[in-house]
Scaffold this motif. Structure first.
Motif, PDB file in Angstrom:
ATOM      1  N   VAL A  31      -2.921  -0.982 -33.561  1.00 30.00           N
ATOM      2  CA  VAL A  31      -4.113  -0.244 -33.984  1.00 30.00           C
ATOM      3  C   VAL A  31      -4.820   0.331 -32.763  1.00 30.00           C
ATOM      4  CG1 VAL A  31      -6.343  -0.412 -35.141  1.00 30.00           C
ATOM      5  CG2 VAL A  31      -4.364  -1.630 -36.065  1.00 30.00           C
ATOM      6  N   ARG A  32      -5.023  -0.485 -31.773  1.00 26.46           N
ATOM      7  CA  ARG A  32      -5.665  -0.004 -30.539  1.00 26.46           C
ATOM      8  C   ARG A  32      -4.867   1.140 -29.932  1.00 26.46           C
ATOM      9  NH1 ARG A  32      -5.411  -1.692 -24.987  1.00 26.46           N
ATOM     10  NH2 ARG A  32      -7.434  -1.408 -23.890  1.00 26.46           N
ATOM     11  N   ALA A  33      -3.547   0.988 -29.890  1.00 30.60           N
ATOM     12  CA  ALA A  33      -2.699   2.022 -29.297  1.00 30.60           C
ATOM     13  C   ALA A  33      -2.801   3.337 -30.056  1.00 30.60           C
ATOM     14  CB  ALA A  33      -1.244   1.551 -29.249  1.00 30.60           C
ATOM     15  N   ALA A  34      -2.934   3.264 -31.394  1.00 30.83           N
ATOM     16  CA  ALA A  34      -3.021   4.482 -32.199  1.00 30.83           C
ATOM     17  C   ALA A  34      -4.234   5.318 -31.817  1.00 30.83           C
ATOM     18  CB  ALA A  34      -3.080   4.115 -33.682  1.00 30.83           C
ATOM     19  N   PHE A  35      -5.329   4.663 -31.445  1.00 28.88           N
ATOM     20  CA  PHE A  35      -6.530   5.394 -31.040  1.00 28.88           C
ATOM     21  C   PHE A  35      -6.479   5.828 -29.579  1.00 28.88           C
ATOM     22  CE2 PHE A  35      -8.029   3.252 -34.856  1.00 28.88           C
ATOM     23  CZ  PHE A  35      -8.759   4.262 -35.464  1.00 28.88           C
TER      24      PHE A  35
END
Length: 248
Positions: free
Chosen positions: A171-175
């Motif tokens: 999730v963090r990587a997606a942002f």
């Protein structure tokens, strides 16, 4: 945000006189546990008769002349107009350019976002969980509203707070892939994962679009079981509604 009728909260934002907006809580309806009391979602296991009764109560309390434009939310970025609403279209945002059916999104931890222009000629509502935020549902709604973003204002409603929304590396990587500055919206959790701030992520994306007026509620749906439904907290639970509409 100030209290209105039982189960209703009025957003605190400088919307013009011709714009009405409201957000519901779990209070004031007829649904039985675990959906008690004011569940407005038809697809989460509650008795449909209770939900229909709650929706009727909502219309009565708000004095709505027409049924809201209920959506079948899929954590995507599709935006529809209220004039094209049929039987719960699959979409996660809705806009309106004239008085008529209210725009509405339902949540139980995800972030509801309301939009209107300073002239009071157009309104919109978006359902923004992390997938919708990363996918661009707010940007799609701004585009659908069809005016310069600087003429719009937004209100961020009750959602799961940054102390409770634990997510994984993906999730963090997606942002961060889209916005390296979004690292400030993630804090390490005690479990080796991340605590995400949905409102901060939404603010960044709206600001990047060109919006300058962004107001936000601070309540955490996960932490306040008395007022709010929370899917993360309870699993089987109800849904709250956040609505916006134009009046003559």
């Amino acid at each position: 945000m100030r209290c209105a009728e039982p189960g209703l909260l009025v957003p605190a934002w400088p919307a013009p006189a011709g714009v009405r907006s409201i957000s519901t809580t779990r209070a004031g309806g007829v649904s039985r546990p675990p959906f008690d009391d004011f569940n407005l979602g038809l697809n989460n296991g509650d008795d449909p008769k209770a939900v229909i009764h709650n929706r009727r109560l909502l219309r009565q309390r708000l004095g709505l002349p027409r049924e809201p434009c209920w959506l079948h939310q899929v954590h995507g970025i599709r935006v529809v107009e209220t004039s094209c609403c049929g039987d719960q279209p699959a979409a996660d945002a809705v806009v309106a350019f004239a008085p008529g059916p209210p725009c509405v999104v339902m949540t139980a931890d995800c972030l509801p976002v309301l939009f209107c222009d300073h002239a009071g000629t157009r309104v919109g509502a978006a359902h923004a969980g992390w997938r919708g935020l990363a996918g661009g549902v707010l940007e799609a709604t701004v585009e659908a509203l069809g005016c310069p973003p600087g003429e719009l204002m937004a209100w961020l409603g009750p959602c799961i707070g940054p102390g409770a929304f634990e997510v994984g590396d993906e999730v963090r990587a997606a942002f961060l892939q889209q916005d390296p500055g979004a690292h400030d919206a993630f804090a390490p959790s005690s479990t080796g994962r991340w605590l995400a701030d949905l409102r901060m992520l939404a603010r960044r994306r709206l600001s990047a679009c060109g919006l300058r007026s962004i107001q936000a509620e601070t309540a955490c749906t996960f932490s306040d079981a008395r007022r709010f439904y929370s899917f993360r907290r309870d699993g089987e639970t109800g849904r709250m509604a956040t609505l916006i509409w134009l009046v003559d």
